[in-house]
Design a protein around this motif. Structure first.
Motif, PDB file in Angstrom:
ATOM      1  N   UNK A  27       0.830  -1.208   0.000  1.00  0.00           N
ATOM      2  CA  UNK A  27       0.000   0.000   0.000  1.00  0.00           C
ATOM      3  C   UNK A  27       0.865   1.259   0.000  1.00  0.00           C
ATOM      4  N   UNK A  28       1.927   1.273   0.822  1.00  0.00           N
ATOM      5  CA  UNK A  28       2.841   2.420   0.808  1.00  0.00           C
ATOM      6  C   UNK A  28       3.449   2.604  -0.583  1.00  0.00           C
ATOM      7  N   UNK A  56      -6.654   7.762  -5.892  1.00  0.00           N
ATOM      8  CA  UNK A  56      -6.094   6.471  -5.488  1.00  0.00           C
ATOM      9  C   UNK A  56      -5.256   6.615  -4.212  1.00  0.00           C
ATOM     10  N   UNK A  57      -4.452   7.680  -4.141  1.00  0.00           N
ATOM     11  CA  UNK A  57      -3.644   7.907  -2.942  1.00  0.00           C
ATOM     12  C   UNK A  57      -4.559   8.174  -1.742  1.00  0.00           C
ATOM     13  N   UNK A  58      -5.588   8.990  -1.947  1.00  0.00           N
ATOM     14  CA  UNK A  58      -6.538   9.272  -0.865  1.00  0.00           C
ATOM     15  C   UNK A  58      -7.160   7.988  -0.332  1.00  0.00           C
ATOM     16  N   UNK A  62      -6.853   6.618   3.367  1.00  0.00           N
ATOM     17  CA  UNK A  62      -8.099   6.376   4.088  1.00  0.00           C
ATOM     18  C   UNK A  62      -8.127   4.950   4.641  1.00  0.00           C
ATOM     19  N   UNK A  63      -7.586   4.010   3.902  1.00  0.00           N
ATOM     20  CA  UNK A  63      -7.514   2.625   4.377  1.00  0.00           C
ATOM     21  C   UNK A  63      -6.610   2.528   5.602  1.00  0.00           C
ATOM     22  N   UNK A  65      -6.107   4.908   7.698  1.00  0.00           N
ATOM     23  CA  UNK A  65      -6.884   5.558   8.754  1.00  0.00           C
ATOM     24  C   UNK A  65      -7.949   4.619   9.312  1.00  0.00           C
ATOM     25  N   UNK A  66      -8.646   3.916   8.426  1.00  0.00           N
ATOM     26  CA  UNK A  66      -9.730   3.023   8.847  1.00  0.00           C
ATOM     27  C   UNK A  66      -9.242   1.807   9.621  1.00  0.00           C
ATOM     28  N   UNK A  67      -7.990   1.421   9.411  1.00  0.00           N
ATOM     29  CA  UNK A  67      -7.495   0.202  10.051  1.00  0.00           C
ATOM     30  C   UNK A  67      -6.594   0.477  11.257  1.00  0.00           C
ATOM     31  N   UNK A  68      -6.567   1.718  11.719  1.00  0.00           N
ATOM     32  CA  UNK A  68      -5.775   2.023  12.914  1.00  0.00           C
ATOM     33  C   UNK A  68      -6.294   1.237  14.111  1.00  0.00           C
ATOM     34  N   UNK A  69      -5.377   0.743  14.902  1.00  0.00           N
ATOM     35  CA  UNK A  69      -5.735   0.022  16.119  1.00  0.00           C
ATOM     36  C   UNK A  69      -5.656   1.015  17.282  1.00  0.00           C
TER      37      UNK A  69
END
Length: 160
Positions: A27-28, A56-58, A62-63, A65-69
Motif C-alpha cells: 500500500x505504501x 487512489x492515494x486518498x 483512508x484505508x 486511517x480506517x485500520x488504525x488500532x
C-alpha cells in the motif's frame, strides 16, 4: 478456464499470499507510485490523470486511517497525520498543485521507511520480561518519529 492475463493472476496471487506487513508495504509503494503519476499528470496538465491518481492515494491513506488500532495511544498521532495527508490531497486535487502532492509523497515515503525499519528487527526487545512484537516496535518507532515532528514543521516543509 484459461487465465486471460498471467500478470494479473500473479499480482492477485502475490496479494492473496502476502502477510499483513507485506500488504502494508504494498500500500505504501502504491501510494508513492500514484503520487508520482499524479505529479506527472499535474505537470503535463493532464487533469484526469492527476485527479484519478490523487483519488487512489486518498483511498490508500483512508484505508490506513480506517485500520488504525486505537488500543495503542500512538494511533491518535497516526490519525492526525493521515487526516492531514487527506486534507492536503484534497487541496492538491482542487488546485492541481504538484508541490502539495510532492509533500504528501515525501511524508508517505518517510512512513514507509520507518515501517520497513521496524518490520525487520535484528534484536529481540523486552519490556517487563515480555517480548515486544513487530507491531509494538512499529508503533514505538513511529511514535518516536512523529512526536519529534511539530505540525508547524510539516506545514513549513522543514522536515523535507
Amino acid at each position: 478456464m484459461a487465465v486471460r492475463n498471467p500478470y494479473a493472476a500473479y499480482a492477485n496471487s502475490k496479494v492473496m499470499t502476502a502477510s499483513p506487513a507485506e500488504l502494508t508495504l504494498m500500500l505504501y509503494d502504491g501510494a508513492i507510485k500514484f503520487c508520482n503519476i499524479a505529479i506527472m499528470g499535474i505537470e503535463e496538465k493532464d487533469i484526469e490523470k492527476a485527479h484519478n491518481n490523487i483519488i487512489k492515494v486518498e483511498r490508500i491513506i483512508q484505508e490506513f486511517l480506517n485500520t488504525l488500532d486505537h488500543k495503542y495511544p500512538v494511533a491518535k498521532d497516526f490519525e492526525n497525520v493521515y487526516n492531514y495527508l487527506i486534507r492536503r490531497l484534497h487541496e492538491a486535487n482542487m488546485r492541481k498543485d504538484h508541490t502539495i502532492a510532492e509533500l504528501t509523497k515525501r511524508i508517505t515515503f518517510l512512513e514507509e521507511k520507518t515501517f520497513k525499519k521496524a518490520g525487520r528487527p535484528k534484536t529481540r526487545f523486552f519490556v517487563n520480561g515480555q517480548e515486544l512484537t513487530d507491531e509494538h516496535l512499529i508503533y514505538l518507532i513511529d511514535y518516536d518519529f512523529y512526536t519529534n515532528i511539530k505540525s508547524t514543521d510539516i506545514e513549513k516543509g522543514t522536515l523535507l
